[in-house]
Every structure is written in structure tokens, then in C-alpha cells.
Enzyme design. Sequence first.
Site, PDB file in Angstrom:
ATOM      1  N   CYS A  92      -2.406  -0.348   7.454  1.00 29.76           N
ATOM      2  CA  CYS A  92      -1.575   0.857   7.361  1.00 29.76           C
ATOM      3  C   CYS A  92      -1.640   1.678   8.645  1.00 29.76           C
ATOM      4  O   CYS A  92      -0.625   2.236   9.073  1.00 29.76           O
ATOM      5  CB  CYS A  92      -1.984   1.674   6.144  1.00 29.76           C
ATOM      6  SG  CYS A  92      -1.591   0.819   4.599  1.00 29.76           S
ATOM      7  N   HIS A 107       0.850  -1.186   0.000  1.00 26.67           N
ATOM      8  CA  HIS A 107       0.000   0.000   0.000  1.00 26.67           C
ATOM      9  C   HIS A 107       0.889   1.240   0.000  1.00 26.67           C
ATOM     10  O   HIS A 107       2.058   1.179   0.389  1.00 26.67           O
ATOM     11  CB  HIS A 107      -0.886   0.026   1.248  1.00 26.67           C
ATOM     12  CG  HIS A 107      -1.975  -1.001   1.241  1.00 26.67           C
ATOM     13  ND1 HIS A 107      -3.095  -0.866   2.023  1.00 26.67           N
ATOM     14  CD2 HIS A 107      -2.138  -2.161   0.557  1.00 26.67           C
ATOM     15  CE1 HIS A 107      -3.893  -1.894   1.832  1.00 26.67           C
ATOM     16  NE2 HIS A 107      -3.320  -2.713   0.946  1.00 26.67           N
ATOM     17  N   GLU A 167       1.042   3.821   1.919  1.00 25.35           N
ATOM     18  CA  GLU A 167       1.603   4.185   3.222  1.00 25.35           C
ATOM     19  C   GLU A 167       2.798   3.308   3.575  1.00 25.35           C
ATOM     20  O   GLU A 167       3.820   3.795   4.063  1.00 25.35           O
ATOM     21  CB  GLU A 167       0.546   4.048   4.331  1.00 25.35           C
ATOM     22  CG  GLU A 167      -0.669   4.934   4.141  1.00 25.35           C
ATOM     23  CD  GLU A 167      -1.813   4.254   3.413  1.00 25.35           C
ATOM     24  OE1 GLU A 167      -2.967   4.576   3.727  1.00 25.35           O
ATOM     25  OE2 GLU A 167      -1.571   3.413   2.523  1.00 25.35           O
ATOM     26  N   CYS A 220      -6.165   2.086   5.799  1.00 25.54           N
ATOM     27  CA  CYS A 220      -6.832   0.854   6.204  1.00 25.54           C
ATOM     28  C   CYS A 220      -6.265   0.412   7.563  1.00 25.54           C
ATOM     29  O   CYS A 220      -5.298   0.997   8.050  1.00 25.54           O
ATOM     30  CB  CYS A 220      -6.607  -0.220   5.144  1.00 25.54           C
ATOM     31  SG  CYS A 220      -4.912  -0.864   5.109  1.00 25.54           S
TER      32      CYS A 220
END
Length: 154
Positions: free
Chosen positions: A86, A53, A55, A83
Site C-alpha cells: 500500500c 486492502h 488503501e 503495509c
Amino acid sequence: MLSHEAFMREALMEAEKAFAENEVPIGAVIVKDGQIVGRGRNQRETLHDPTAHAEIMALRDAGKNMGSWRLSGAAIYVTIEPCPMCAGALINSRIDTLVYGADEPKFGSAGSQLNLLQYPGFNHQVKIIGPVLEEECKTIMQKFFQKLRNKNKS
């Protein structure tokens, strides 16, 4: 000192790169002392990695650039609310502040579904600022999923 909007525009540039790579267009930058120390964008499809992801990629880049996994005093700018995975990574990195662009109604863990970042039982809490440049951050996501729907119709 650059504003939240200026750093969010940098995160949007990362999201544009993800869009061009047919990845869900989420981008992130990490800022410490007014300087960008880490950049990331979604790369799950490209890397075949469910943890890639924006992040996480930005945290990895910042850690490498700063020579430490501890990012105390830093802020992350991400185009979409993180999410749970993260959010956990942000807590573990000891990042001070999250600045996000748009809410994530399905998985958002900075307040939309739950707020892991400020859970009182954890040893570290993250300051939350957002939404910032919400329309721009929403629009790139909408364009991506519209493109995907059109492709799937063909």
C-alpha cells in the site's frame, strides 16, 4: 474545513463495514480540497484478492471518481499504518499526505518497520501524520481478532 479526526472517523466507518463483512477492519478515505473523493475497506476475503486492502480500494475509487490515477494534492486517511504494498501504491499515485490511525508493528511502512513513503531514492515522498484517533483504530482491530480467536476456540 473538517479536521483530521473527522476524516479519520469516516475511515473508521469503512473499517466498521469491513468488520461486519468478517474482513480485517481497516478503512480508508481519500480527501481532496476538503471533500472525500474515494472510500475503501479491506475486501480480501470477499473479493478473493490479496491486493484488496483498504488503501488500494480507496485509491481505485478516487481514481475512478477523479478521472485520473494521479492524486496530487490529496490525502489518504487510513485506520492502520500501510503495509509495503500500500505504501508503494501511495507513492505511485502521487498522493501528498498519509494520515494514519494506529501503528502496524509487523508490516508498517510509514515508520514502524520501515519508511518507504519517505525513502530518499524515490521520485515522490509522502508526508506522514499520525497516529490520529489511535485508541479507536486499535480497538476495532482488537475486537475483530478477539472475535476470531473466540470463533476458532468453538
